[in-house]
Write a protein that holds these residues in place. Structure first.
Motif, short mmCIF file in Angstrom:
data_model
loop_
_atom_site.label_atom_id
_atom_site.label_comp_id
_atom_site.label_asym_id
_atom_site.label_seq_id
_atom_site.Cartn_x
_atom_site.Cartn_y
_atom_site.Cartn_z
N VAL A 270 2.88 9.58 37.88
CA VAL A 270 1.98 9.21 38.97
C VAL A 270 1.00 8.13 38.51
O VAL A 270 0.70 7.19 39.26
N ALA A 271 0.53 8.24 37.27
CA ALA A 271 -0.37 7.20 36.73
C ALA A 271 0.33 5.85 36.72
O ALA A 271 -0.27 4.82 37.07
N ASP A 272 1.60 5.84 36.34
CA ASP A 272 2.38 4.59 36.36
C ASP A 272 2.43 3.99 37.77
O ASP A 272 2.32 2.77 37.96
N ARG A 273 2.59 4.86 38.76
CA ARG A 273 2.67 4.39 40.15
C ARG A 273 1.33 3.84 40.63
O ARG A 273 1.28 2.87 41.39
N VAL A 274 0.25 4.46 40.19
CA VAL A 274 -1.07 3.95 40.57
C VAL A 274 -1.29 2.57 39.96
O VAL A 274 -1.79 1.65 40.63
N VAL A 275 -0.93 2.42 38.70
CA VAL A 275 -1.06 1.11 38.05
C VAL A 275 -0.21 0.07 38.78
O VAL A 275 -0.66 -1.06 39.02
N ALA A 276 1.02 0.44 39.14
CA ALA A 276 1.89 -0.49 39.87
C ALA A 276 1.26 -0.87 41.20
O ALA A 276 1.34 -2.04 41.63
N MET A 277 0.63 0.07 41.87
CA MET A 277 -0.03 -0.22 43.14
C MET A 277 -1.18 -1.20 42.94
O MET A 277 -1.35 -2.16 43.71
N ILE A 278 -1.98 -0.97 41.89
CA ILE A 278 -3.11 -1.86 41.61
C ILE A 278 -2.62 -3.28 41.37
O ILE A 278 -3.18 -4.25 41.89
N LEU A 279 -1.54 -3.41 40.60
CA LEU A 279 -1.01 -4.74 40.28
C LEU A 279 -0.37 -5.39 41.50
O LEU A 279 -0.59 -6.57 41.78
N SER A 280 0.45 -4.61 42.24
CA SER A 280 1.18 -5.20 43.36
C SER A 280 0.25 -5.63 44.49
O SER A 280 0.52 -6.60 45.20
N GLU A 281 -0.87 -4.92 44.64
CA GLU A 281 -1.80 -5.24 45.72
C GLU A 281 -2.92 -6.17 45.25
O GLU A 281 -3.80 -6.53 46.04
N GLY A 282 -2.86 -6.55 43.99
CA GLY A 282 -3.85 -7.49 43.47
C GLY A 282 -5.26 -6.96 43.50
O GLY A 282 -6.21 -7.73 43.72
N LEU A 283 -5.42 -5.66 43.28
CA LEU A 283 -6.76 -5.07 43.30
C LEU A 283 -7.54 -5.53 42.08
O LEU A 283 -7.07 -5.41 40.95
N THR A 284 -8.71 -6.04 42.32
CA THR A 284 -9.50 -6.63 41.24
C THR A 284 -10.50 -5.63 40.68
O THR A 284 -10.75 -4.56 41.25
N THR A 285 -11.10 -6.00 39.55
CA THR A 285 -12.11 -5.16 38.91
C THR A 285 -13.21 -4.78 39.90
O THR A 285 -13.72 -5.62 40.63
N GLY A 286 -13.52 -3.50 39.91
CA GLY A 286 -14.58 -3.01 40.80
C GLY A 286 -14.10 -2.57 42.17
O GLY A 286 -14.88 -2.01 42.94
N THR A 287 -12.83 -2.80 42.49
CA THR A 287 -12.29 -2.36 43.78
C THR A 287 -12.20 -0.84 43.80
O THR A 287 -11.70 -0.22 42.86
N ARG A 288 -12.67 -0.27 44.89
CA ARG A 288 -12.60 1.19 45.02
C ARG A 288 -11.23 1.61 45.52
O ARG A 288 -10.72 1.06 46.50
N LEU A 289 -10.62 2.56 44.84
CA LEU A 289 -9.32 3.07 45.25
C LEU A 289 -9.47 3.98 46.47
O LEU A 289 -10.57 4.49 46.73
N PRO A 290 -8.39 4.19 47.22
CA PRO A 290 -8.48 5.08 48.37
C PRO A 290 -8.91 6.48 47.95
O PRO A 290 -8.69 6.89 46.80
N PRO A 291 -9.50 7.24 48.87
CA PRO A 291 -9.87 8.63 48.55
C PRO A 291 -8.66 9.44 48.10
O PRO A 291 -7.52 9.13 48.46
#
Length: 240
Positions: free
Chosen positions: A15-36
């Motif tokens: 699941v951690a791998d999938r979260v990292v993949a989501m962060i990278l694929s969506e271009g989430l930058t430093t300080g972006t809040r993840l969904p609840p």
């Protein structure tokens, strides 16, 4: 000669791998809040408990930041592979519930005056503990004393190993975030006293049930939801 196939990565690591993949694929930058937590668990199709362990692993790896009462944010820097930190807290509790329930039952059957005094000493030490470290040391001593009371050395080593893992970084962080450590209501001491009563009565069935209830209560605390003040790990509510 057959060989044992390697186990797949632990579920929280997947699941951690999938979260990292989501962060990278969506271009989430430093300080972006993840969904609840609730929303992200539904999106990934996983249990909230597994997602919670994954977020702890990502925080320890420096990939996210968990802010009390606010949420979980993308951390600064590169995104290395998420750390595999061994058994997750809930996996450890599964093992402890299976094993230590039977340990308590066997200890009750083998109980004598000397063994009972040794266990009573650990309960007294927990009651007198004035800080987290001494409280946890007494907690561990109680469970080891029960294993020793069985007279079965391999069980002592198994319980000792499980407790060594309970002091790992994932359990420490999850326990801190959810208020397992340092709470005003010392339910662990209450449970230990109830187990001690069953041991004194040499009642194995009751000792087993009370040990399992104790570990279920630990799980309940670790899975506290966002309706409590400990909303940091859940990420539900709070300002962005």
């Amino acid at each position: 000669m057959s060989s044992v196939s390697p186990l797949p990565p632990r579920l929280y690591r997947q699941v951690a791998d999938r979260v990292v993949a989501m962060i990278l694929s969506e271009g989430l930058t430093t300080g972006t809040r993840l969904p609840p937590e609730r929303e992200l668990a539904l999106r990934l199709g996983v249990a909230r408990s597994t997602l919670r362990e994954a977020m702890i692993a990502l925080e320890i790896a420096g990939q996210v930041v968990i802010r009390t009462g606010s949420g979980i944010y993308v951390a600064e820097g590169a995104m290395p592979d998420p750390a595999d930190l061994g058994a997750g807290p809930l996996e450890l509790l599964d093992a402890r519930e299976l094993i230590e329930g039977e340990v308590a039952a066997r200890a009750a059957q083998a109980m004598d005056a000397a063994r009972l005094r040794a266990i009573e000493t650990t309960v007294a030490a927990m009651a007198q503990a004035t800080d987290r470290d001494s409280h946890r040391a007494a907690d561990r001593a109680f469970h080891l004393a029960l294993a020793e009371a069985t007279g079965i050395d391999p069980l002592v080593r198994i319980v000792d190993d499980l407790w060594s893992q309970m002091f790992g970084p994932m359990f420490e962080r999850m326990g801190t975030l959810t208020g397992l450590f340092g709470g005003d209501d010392d339910t662990a001491l209450t449970h230990h006293r109830a187990i001690l009563d069953a041991l004194a009565a040499r009642d194995g069935a009751v000792a087993r049930a009370r040990m399992q209830a104790h570990l279920v209560d630990v799980r309940r605390v670790l899975l506290r939801g966002p309706d409590r003040e400990d909303r940091a790990i859940a990420g539900d509510g709070g300002a962005a």
